[in-house]
Design a protein around this motif. Structure first.
Motif, short mmCIF file in Angstrom:
data_model
loop_
_atom_site.label_atom_id
_atom_site.label_comp_id
_atom_site.label_asym_id
_atom_site.label_seq_id
_atom_site.Cartn_x
_atom_site.Cartn_y
_atom_site.Cartn_z
N MET A 165 0.84 -1.18 0.00
CA MET A 165 0.00 0.00 0.00
C MET A 165 0.89 1.24 0.00
O MET A 165 1.47 1.62 1.01
N ALA A 166 1.07 1.86 -1.16
CA ALA A 166 1.93 3.04 -1.28
C ALA A 166 1.29 4.23 -0.60
O ALA A 166 0.08 4.45 -0.68
N ALA A 167 2.10 5.02 0.09
CA ALA A 167 1.60 6.18 0.80
C ALA A 167 2.66 7.26 0.85
O ALA A 167 3.84 7.01 0.59
N ARG A 168 2.24 8.48 1.17
CA ARG A 168 3.17 9.59 1.40
C ARG A 168 3.48 9.64 2.88
O ARG A 168 2.56 9.75 3.71
N VAL A 169 4.77 9.57 3.22
CA VAL A 169 5.20 9.50 4.61
C VAL A 169 6.23 10.58 4.89
O VAL A 169 7.17 10.77 4.11
N VAL A 170 6.05 11.29 5.99
CA VAL A 170 7.06 12.23 6.49
C VAL A 170 7.73 11.58 7.68
O VAL A 170 7.07 11.16 8.63
N VAL A 171 9.06 11.49 7.64
CA VAL A 171 9.85 10.98 8.76
C VAL A 171 10.58 12.15 9.40
O VAL A 171 11.36 12.83 8.75
N ALA A 172 10.30 12.40 10.67
CA ALA A 172 10.95 13.48 11.41
C ALA A 172 11.82 12.85 12.50
O ALA A 172 11.31 12.39 13.53
N GLU A 173 13.12 12.84 12.27
CA GLU A 173 14.09 12.19 13.17
C GLU A 173 15.37 13.00 13.13
O GLU A 173 15.95 13.22 12.06
N ASP A 174 15.82 13.49 14.31
CA ASP A 174 16.98 14.38 14.31
C ASP A 174 18.30 13.65 14.09
O ASP A 174 19.30 14.25 13.72
N ASP A 175 18.32 12.34 14.29
CA ASP A 175 19.50 11.54 13.97
C ASP A 175 19.49 11.28 12.46
O ASP A 175 18.67 10.51 11.95
N MET A 176 20.39 11.94 11.74
CA MET A 176 20.35 11.88 10.27
C MET A 176 20.58 10.48 9.74
O MET A 176 19.96 10.07 8.75
N LYS A 177 21.47 9.72 10.38
CA LYS A 177 21.72 8.35 9.92
C LYS A 177 20.47 7.48 10.11
O LYS A 177 20.12 6.69 9.24
#
Length: 231
Positions: free
Chosen positions: A1-13
């Motif tokens: 199921m394809a979706a638009r996702v925003v990932v907010a994580e301050d650890d860039m790796k």
């Protein structure tokens, strides 16, 4: 199921790792690294789901969650290193739909994302063609809409799933474990207190006085029920 996702994580790796796993699962992913960027990305991209780390610079994840929930019903998955149950429940009270505690595996996160997206887009398809009516309360599983006396009521995906379950069988008492089983499956990662939080939030939205509910009733020692119309 394809979706638009925003990932907010301050650890860039870590953010890059999550982006790769989610894109491999077929999703379009935007990765950001602070709370201000997260809020801006969510407003620009109009995602289906947001993954929010609690501890971020600019705005923390709880503040972003509060702001997002005030303006949309996007699915929200919180990431937290905090181990206090009260801290976790605070995120749910603000409108988050699920949480993962660190450390976690990217594969587990992908599985949680799949579960949330299924719940958001298919509220029990086997009975999704029928608007559920209990008195002046209407729950529409197809449009994912709730109205009370003709007034629209905004619900998070988790709140909607709980309310739809109750509305399908008004008057039936559901234990907390039954609610978890029906709404979230049998993954085993949610607690019975999660159900309490969803019911508390629903009471705030549906009751004249959330402290003296007349619709979403507690059956002490058993669980909860939605009062049948006229009952």
């Amino acid at each position: 199921m394809a979706a638009r996702v925003v990932v907010a994580e301050d650890d860039m790796k870590q953010a890059e790792l999550l982006r790769r796993y989610l894109e491999h699962d077929g999703h379009d992913v935007v990765a950001v690294h602070d709370g201000v960027q997260a809020l801006a990305a969510a407003r620009t991209v109009s995602p289906d789901l947001v993954v929010l780390d609690v501890m971020m610079p600019g705005l923390d994840g709880l503040s972003v969650c509060r702001a997002l929930r005030a303006e949309s019903d996007v699915a929200i998955l919180m990431l937290t290193a905090r181990v206090s149950e009260d801290d976790l429940l605070l995120g749910l009270e603000l409108g988050a739909d699920d949480y993962l505690t660190k450390p976690y595996s990217p594969r587990e996160l992908v599985a949680r994302v799949r579960t949330l997206l299924r719940r958001t887009t298919s509220a029990d398809r086997t009975r999704a063609d029928k608007v559920l009516r209990v008195g002046d309360l209407e729950v529409d599983p197809v449009r994912h809409e709730v109205s009370l006396g003709g007034r629209a009521v905004d619900c998070t995906p988790g709140e909607f799933a709980v309310l739809a379950l109750f509305a399908r069988e008004p008057g039936r008492v559901f234990s907390r474990d039954q609610v978890i089983s029906h709404v979230h499956g049998v993954d085993g990662y949610l607690t019975t207190r999660t159900v309490d939080v969803h019911v508390m939030n629903l009471r705030r939205k549906l009751e004249d006085d959330a402290r003296r509910p007349t619709r979403l009733l507690t059956v002490y020692g058993v669980g909860y029920k939605l009062a049948a119309a006229g009952g």
